[in-house]
Structure formats: C-alpha cells, structure tokens
Design a protein around this motif. Structure first.
Motif, PDB file in Angstrom:
ATOM      1  N   VAL A  97       0.765  -1.232   0.185  1.00 37.81           N
ATOM      2  CA  VAL A  97       0.101   0.285  -0.298  1.00 37.81           C
ATOM      3  C   VAL A  97       0.824   1.295  -0.379  1.00 37.81           C
ATOM      4  O   VAL A  97       1.975   1.566   0.695  1.00 37.81           O
ATOM      5  CB  VAL A  97      -1.051  -0.207   1.732  1.00 37.81           C
ATOM      6  CG1 VAL A  97      -2.109  -1.463   1.184  1.00 37.81           C
ATOM      7  CG2 VAL A  97       0.358   0.002   2.473  1.00 37.81           C
ATOM      8  N   VAL A  98       0.449   2.423  -0.286  1.00 37.80           N
ATOM      9  CA  VAL A  98       0.949   3.420  -0.604  1.00 37.80           C
ATOM     10  C   VAL A  98       0.199   4.205   0.347  1.00 37.80           C
ATOM     11  O   VAL A  98      -0.662   4.628   0.567  1.00 37.80           O
ATOM     12  CB  VAL A  98       0.747   4.330  -1.725  1.00 37.80           C
ATOM     13  CG1 VAL A  98       1.981   5.502  -1.882  1.00 37.80           C
ATOM     14  CG2 VAL A  98       1.496   3.369  -3.055  1.00 37.80           C
ATOM     15  N   VAL A  99       1.407   5.010   1.121  1.00 40.69           N
ATOM     16  CA  VAL A  99       0.314   6.252   2.441  1.00 40.69           C
ATOM     17  C   VAL A  99       0.131   7.279   1.803  1.00 40.69           C
ATOM     18  O   VAL A  99       0.915   8.053   0.772  1.00 40.69           O
ATOM     19  CB  VAL A  99       1.078   6.894   3.181  1.00 40.69           C
ATOM     20  CG1 VAL A  99       1.222   7.714   4.337  1.00 40.69           C
ATOM     21  CG2 VAL A  99       1.726   5.443   3.898  1.00 40.69           C
ATOM     22  N   THR A 100      -0.455   7.998   1.715  1.00 40.22           N
ATOM     23  CA  THR A 100      -1.950   9.603   0.718  1.00 40.22           C
ATOM     24  C   THR A 100      -2.615   9.578   1.839  1.00 40.22           C
ATOM     25  O   THR A 100      -3.007  11.395   1.200  1.00 40.22           O
ATOM     26  CB  THR A 100      -2.869   9.000   0.185  1.00 40.22           C
ATOM     27  OG1 THR A 100      -3.567   7.959   0.145  1.00 40.22           O
ATOM     28  CG2 THR A 100      -1.750   7.748  -1.428  1.00 40.22           C
ATOM     29  N   ASP A 101      -2.770   9.148   2.462  1.00 34.47           N
ATOM     30  CA  ASP A 101      -3.678  10.473   3.804  1.00 34.47           C
ATOM     31  C   ASP A 101      -3.292   9.908   5.206  1.00 34.47           C
ATOM     32  O   ASP A 101      -2.357   8.716   5.182  1.00 34.47           O
ATOM     33  CB  ASP A 101      -5.169   9.630   3.691  1.00 34.47           C
ATOM     34  CG  ASP A 101      -6.492  10.853   4.580  1.00 34.47           C
ATOM     35  OD1 ASP A 101      -5.515  11.475   4.807  1.00 34.47           O
ATOM     36  OD2 ASP A 101      -7.460  10.793   4.387  1.00 34.47           O
ATOM     37  N   SER A 102      -3.474  10.824   6.203  1.00 34.10           N
ATOM     38  CA  SER A 102      -3.087  10.882   7.737  1.00 34.10           C
ATOM     39  C   SER A 102      -4.223  10.557   8.374  1.00 34.10           C
ATOM     40  O   SER A 102      -5.320  11.725   8.458  1.00 34.10           O
ATOM     41  CB  SER A 102      -1.969  11.768   8.289  1.00 34.10           C
ATOM     42  OG  SER A 102      -1.864  11.454   9.362  1.00 34.10           O
ATOM     43  N   ALA A 103      -4.278   9.537   9.181  1.00 30.84           N
ATOM     44  CA  ALA A 103      -5.830   9.712  10.000  1.00 30.84           C
ATOM     45  C   ALA A 103      -5.197   8.566  11.799  1.00 30.84           C
ATOM     46  O   ALA A 103      -4.649   7.073  11.383  1.00 30.84           O
ATOM     47  CB  ALA A 103      -7.086   9.060   9.948  1.00 30.84           C
ATOM     48  N   ASP A 104      -5.704   9.368  12.785  1.00 26.10           N
ATOM     49  CA  ASP A 104      -5.204   7.731  13.731  1.00 26.10           C
ATOM     50  C   ASP A 104      -6.643   7.076  14.163  1.00 26.10           C
ATOM     51  O   ASP A 104      -7.571   7.846  14.042  1.00 26.10           O
ATOM     52  CB  ASP A 104      -5.016   8.580  14.893  1.00 26.10           C
ATOM     53  CG  ASP A 104      -3.343   8.764  14.968  1.00 26.10           C
ATOM     54  OD1 ASP A 104      -2.955   8.011  14.530  1.00 26.10           O
ATOM     55  OD2 ASP A 104      -2.848  10.319  15.315  1.00 26.10           O
TER      56      ASP A 104
END
Length: 251
Positions: A97-104
């Motif tokens: 997978v590729v990181v495209t966003d941020s959230a916890d």
C-alpha cells in the motif's frame, strides 16, 4: 549574516536532525482497518495533497497512516508491505500500500482502502469474512513501491502564475523520504528553500523567473543526501496542472 552562510547553517542543522526512513528489514506489529469509497479505491482529498493521483495510484491500493508514520507529511508516498496475522483468513504475502492520507484509528497504524484490505485475504471469497472483522492484527515493513520511472512534480491547483508557486511531489519511490525542496535562482546563483505547505505540497511566494532547477533533500535507512535534477524541470511559463517528469529516480 551572509545569505549563503545562513542557508548553509540551516541545512547543516537539518541534516543533523533528519530521521532516517524505516529500514527495509524492520518489521513492525500493529493493527489495521479499512475505509470505504464508492469504488473501493482511495480518496482524492487525502492529507498528502495528491488529488486524483492519491485515489488511483497503485491501482487504488492505498492507505491512511497514523501520525507517527505520517510525520507531518514526510511519510507521504511511503510504501508498506502489509500482512494480516489471521492465518485462517489471510494470505502469506499480503499486499503493498501507498500512504496518501493521515488519520489515527483505534490502535491502528494503517487504515487501508477497501480494495487493499480485501487483498489481505487468502481468496476473494474470504475477503468478506475479513472485512466483517473490521480490525485485524498485522505485520508491516517499509518497501520500495516498484513504480519504475522518475520522480514527478505537479503544479498544484492553488498556484497563481507568476506570484505563487506550489508543487506536489509524485512517484517518489516509497522507500525514500523527502525533507526539503529548493529551486535555483539563476540571477543570484543561489538555491531558495520552498516552504512545506502540507503533506507532499511545497510552496513559494514570488518565485524566480525563468526555467527552474529543483533539488530535494532525501533520506533512506542508510543515508541522507541532496539529489538534483540535471535539467530545468519547471518551465518559465508554468501553469496549474502541469506535470513534469524529472531525471531523478528514487527507490
């Protein structure tokens, strides 16, 4: 202080403070969940600022990263090989997978697109059972995305010729972090720092005229260094939406 000396001091400090990218061999244990979209792929509104690229990259097998992986946008574009630890439902290989966003999320480092999450299952028929669990235990490690091709720079939609230039960095390889971006001003023969706006977006008010060379301060698990394009990558008459392929290739 002399301008060139000032920039030298700044980037000496930055090099000291750089944290290396996650090692290829470093396997981490966490939990993962998933989010849904109408087509099961990514979202164009992710925190990295990728737009439609963030929806479609890696065939929509993308993820939202926790703050510790996102690292104020340095983690954008990172690739991870993710494997679910439920042996009855999950494949041995997992998915990339590729990181495209941020959230916890709740105890999760990664929230996968539905398409990526379903790929964790041994078979398509088991994907529904896996999704029914909502959250699963995982192992993951940093890897190269394996795109091929070179680093790309896209003129961001908020740019306004010729007063404000914003760029988003694409296709950065997955195992290499980008910590700073500079453009070269021919008149003063100096490199000028761009500001980290957010995610993978960098900007500069009142950019220099003419064709612009670009360089990037990068790090991997083994070294930190500047990489520079050998040709002018942003043309003098740049415009919103223009995507330029550099002659830089990152792992």
């Amino acid at each position: 202080m002399d301008r060139s000396l000032k920039y030298s001091c700044i980037f000496m400090c930055m090099n000291i403070m750089l944290m290396p990218a996650f090692s290829y061999s470093q396997t981490l244990v966490s939990k993962a969940s998933f989010y849904s979209t109408s087509d099961g792929m990514g979202t164009p509104s992710g925190a990295c600022g990728y737009g439609d690229y963030g929806k479609d990259v890696n065939n929509g097998e993308v993820c939202t990263a926790s703050r510790r992986l996102y690292r104020n946008g340095v983690g954008c574009g990172a690739c991870y090989q993710v494997r679910c630890k439920n042996n009855a439902l999950c494949s041995e290989e997992g998915t990339k997978v590729v990181v495209t966003d941020s959230a916890d999320g709740q105890e999760t480092d990664l929230i996968l697109s539905f398409k990526a999450y379903a790929k964790l299952a041994k078979t398509p028929s088991l994907a529904a059972h896996l999704c029914g669990k909502g959250v699963v235990d995982i192992e993951y490690r940093r890897v190269s995305c394996g795109y091929g091709g070179n680093l790309m720079v896209k003129i961001h939609e908020h740019s306004k010729y010729a007063d404000y230039l914003a760029i988003v960095v694409l296709n950065q390889g997955g195992a290499t972090d980008i910590h700073a971006v500079e453009i070269y001003e021919e008149e003063s023969q100096q490199w000028i720092s761009m500001r980290k706006a957010y995610g993978a977006v960098w900007d500069l008010s009142n950019p220099p005229c003419g064709d612009l060379k670009v360089r990037f301060l990068t790090s991997t698990s083994v070294e930190s260094k500047w990489v520079q394009s050998d040709k002018a990558v942003i043309p003098a008459q740049w415009k919103v939406g223009l995507t330029i392929e550099t002659d830089i290739q990152l792992t």
